[in-house]
Design a protein around this motif. Sequence first.
Motif, short mmCIF file in Angstrom:
data_model
loop_
_atom_site.label_atom_id
_atom_site.label_comp_id
_atom_site.label_asym_id
_atom_site.label_seq_id
_atom_site.Cartn_x
_atom_site.Cartn_y
_atom_site.Cartn_z
N LEU A 46 22.61 25.81 11.89
CA LEU A 46 23.52 26.18 12.79
C LEU A 46 23.71 26.62 13.46
O LEU A 46 23.58 27.74 13.83
CB LEU A 46 25.29 25.49 12.09
N ASN A 47 22.81 25.87 15.15
CA ASN A 47 23.53 26.65 16.07
C ASN A 47 23.92 26.89 16.82
O ASN A 47 25.23 26.19 17.15
CB ASN A 47 22.08 26.35 17.17
N GLU A 48 24.51 28.54 17.22
CA GLU A 48 25.36 28.58 18.49
C GLU A 48 26.01 27.36 19.40
O GLU A 48 25.32 26.87 19.85
CB GLU A 48 25.70 29.77 19.29
N GLY A 49 27.07 26.95 18.58
CA GLY A 49 27.89 25.67 20.49
C GLY A 49 27.43 24.34 19.63
O GLY A 49 27.67 23.36 20.64
N GLY A 50 26.22 24.63 18.38
CA GLY A 50 25.91 23.25 18.01
C GLY A 50 26.69 22.46 17.31
O GLY A 50 27.79 22.89 16.35
N ASP A 51 26.52 21.31 16.66
CA ASP A 51 27.10 20.86 15.78
C ASP A 51 26.35 19.88 14.94
O ASP A 51 27.34 18.79 14.09
CB ASP A 51 28.79 19.76 16.69
N THR A 52 25.43 20.11 15.33
CA THR A 52 24.69 19.32 14.07
C THR A 52 23.68 20.04 13.49
O THR A 52 23.49 21.61 14.13
CB THR A 52 23.58 18.12 14.23
N PHE A 53 23.75 20.04 12.07
CA PHE A 53 23.31 21.29 10.82
C PHE A 53 21.57 20.64 10.70
O PHE A 53 21.24 19.66 10.45
CB PHE A 53 23.94 21.21 9.84
N MET A 54 20.49 21.46 11.58
CA MET A 54 19.59 21.03 11.29
C MET A 54 18.13 21.37 10.22
O MET A 54 18.50 22.90 10.03
CB MET A 54 18.81 21.33 13.05
N GLY A 55 17.49 21.19 9.60
CA GLY A 55 16.45 21.30 9.05
C GLY A 55 15.65 20.70 8.18
O GLY A 55 15.84 19.40 8.67
N SER A 56 15.15 20.90 7.41
CA SER A 56 13.72 20.51 6.20
C SER A 56 13.94 20.51 5.19
O SER A 56 14.43 21.78 4.62
CB SER A 56 12.51 20.10 6.97
N ASN A 57 13.89 19.41 4.13
CA ASN A 57 14.25 19.79 2.86
C ASN A 57 12.86 20.07 2.13
O ASN A 57 12.83 21.38 1.22
CB ASN A 57 14.73 18.47 1.88
N SER A 58 11.58 19.87 3.15
CA SER A 58 10.42 20.58 2.55
C SER A 58 8.95 20.54 3.27
O SER A 58 9.32 19.95 4.90
CB SER A 58 9.64 19.43 1.30
N LYS A 59 8.09 20.97 4.15
CA LYS A 59 7.79 20.46 4.82
C LYS A 59 6.35 19.01 5.25
O LYS A 59 6.11 18.75 5.42
CB LYS A 59 5.63 21.10 4.36
N ASN A 60 7.08 18.05 3.80
CA ASN A 60 6.65 16.81 3.34
C ASN A 60 7.75 15.97 4.29
O ASN A 60 7.71 14.75 4.49
CB ASN A 60 6.39 16.50 2.00
N THR A 61 9.22 16.45 3.76
CA THR A 61 9.76 15.63 4.42
C THR A 61 10.65 16.28 5.37
O THR A 61 10.78 17.28 6.28
CB THR A 61 10.73 15.47 3.27
N SER A 62 11.80 14.86 6.11
CA SER A 62 12.75 15.51 7.16
C SER A 62 13.67 15.99 6.77
O SER A 62 14.91 16.16 7.74
CB SER A 62 12.92 14.18 8.13
N GLY A 63 14.56 15.68 5.57
CA GLY A 63 15.42 16.18 5.46
C GLY A 63 16.53 15.54 5.39
O GLY A 63 16.29 14.24 6.58
N GLU A 64 17.72 15.81 5.33
CA GLU A 64 19.68 15.05 6.26
C GLU A 64 20.24 16.16 6.66
O GLU A 64 19.75 17.22 6.56
CB GLU A 64 20.23 14.51 4.07
N ILE A 65 20.38 15.62 8.04
CA ILE A 65 20.89 15.48 8.47
C ILE A 65 22.06 15.66 8.66
O ILE A 65 23.02 14.43 8.82
CB ILE A 65 20.64 15.75 10.24
N TYR A 66 22.98 16.68 8.28
CA TYR A 66 25.02 16.27 8.81
C TYR A 66 24.83 16.85 9.92
O TYR A 66 24.85 17.55 11.14
CB TYR A 66 25.40 17.66 7.98
N SER A 67 25.84 15.18 10.50
CA SER A 67 26.56 15.24 12.11
C SER A 67 27.94 14.47 11.77
O SER A 67 28.07 13.79 11.00
CB SER A 67 25.74 15.01 13.22
#
Length: 339
Positions: free
Chosen positions: A195-216
């Motif tokens: 979670l970046n400062e001032g942001g409201d979206t949780f960015m990340g990747s579950n692995s190098k092969n998937t985009s993962g789930e983004i919470y917003s």
Amino acid sequence: GIYFIKTYWESMIKYSPDYYPAQFLFIVVPVYVLIWVFAVFLGGGYEKPYRVSNIIRGVFGGTIAIAAVYAFLPEEWRFSRAIILLGAFWTATEMLLTRTLYHLIKYQSLFFEKEEEKRILITGATNECTRAEKLLLATGVGHELIIVPNSGTELKKLSLLYSINELIFCAAGISYGEIIRQIQGCGNRMEYKILNEGGDTFMGSNSKNTSGEIYSDWHRYRLAQPAHQRKKRIFDLTICLIGIPLLPLALFIVKGPVGFVRNYLDVFCGKKTWVGYSAGIKISLPQIRSAVISVSESINNEKPDEAVLENMNRLYAKYYSASDDLQLLWKYFRELGRR
């Protein structure tokens, strides 16, 4: 699967190994399969987590479509209603079996509808951890949350102690070098988000092969969901197809017939949507095509301020319904020629 059904039906029911001609297997059956797969796709059967209801609804809808086409085919192309029904049963069974097998291999569980229960550990500055917790609760993420303010603690020990399977770093209270070090220490057995400062979206990747789930907070909007995006596009195309025989009449009813034809072609080609947001409002919402008729049309003879238009756009995205689009389209049909 349908090939074996056909072979069984020929041998055990028709008593003729060559009862069905080659065009049935190589032309008709592939068309059936494409219709079933496309119908399941439209019904959300390929979205994770998988839902039995989406698969069954998609196969049922595809079967209805096949039956409708079958009724209009010439007699020499009507091969077997029984194989359509058996094929539909096999399609649903096969899709459920493959998803069950996939889930069994990945999660050691037979129940693929049940989402993996997550225990999320949030770390960083105390105020940022509190903010992250509030954002997660606002998005409706129903997982267990554990907050550990950044104090130099080795998170690997805590993750093992609390059986953590997702780790969220609040970047405002921890350096990226420390984040990398902690991730290397914990390994690839869990998921990571920032979670970046001032942001409201949780960015990340579950692995190098998937985009993962983004919470917003977009989780709260219907139009943020692929299923409703597809429904909106299908609604636009359906209106276009239904309107083909009515086009000559519409040209005499709609104000600005030339503009109407251009709008019709733009909607059909996917450049516009019949109903959508009010233009020129700068708020972050799920993206859709520019609209021929905006949701603010319902405010008769008034010029609402920007705050009202923002709220109307937000409500439209949150509670989107094709029936609401149809009502606006019917009410403002004469205005479909505006550019």
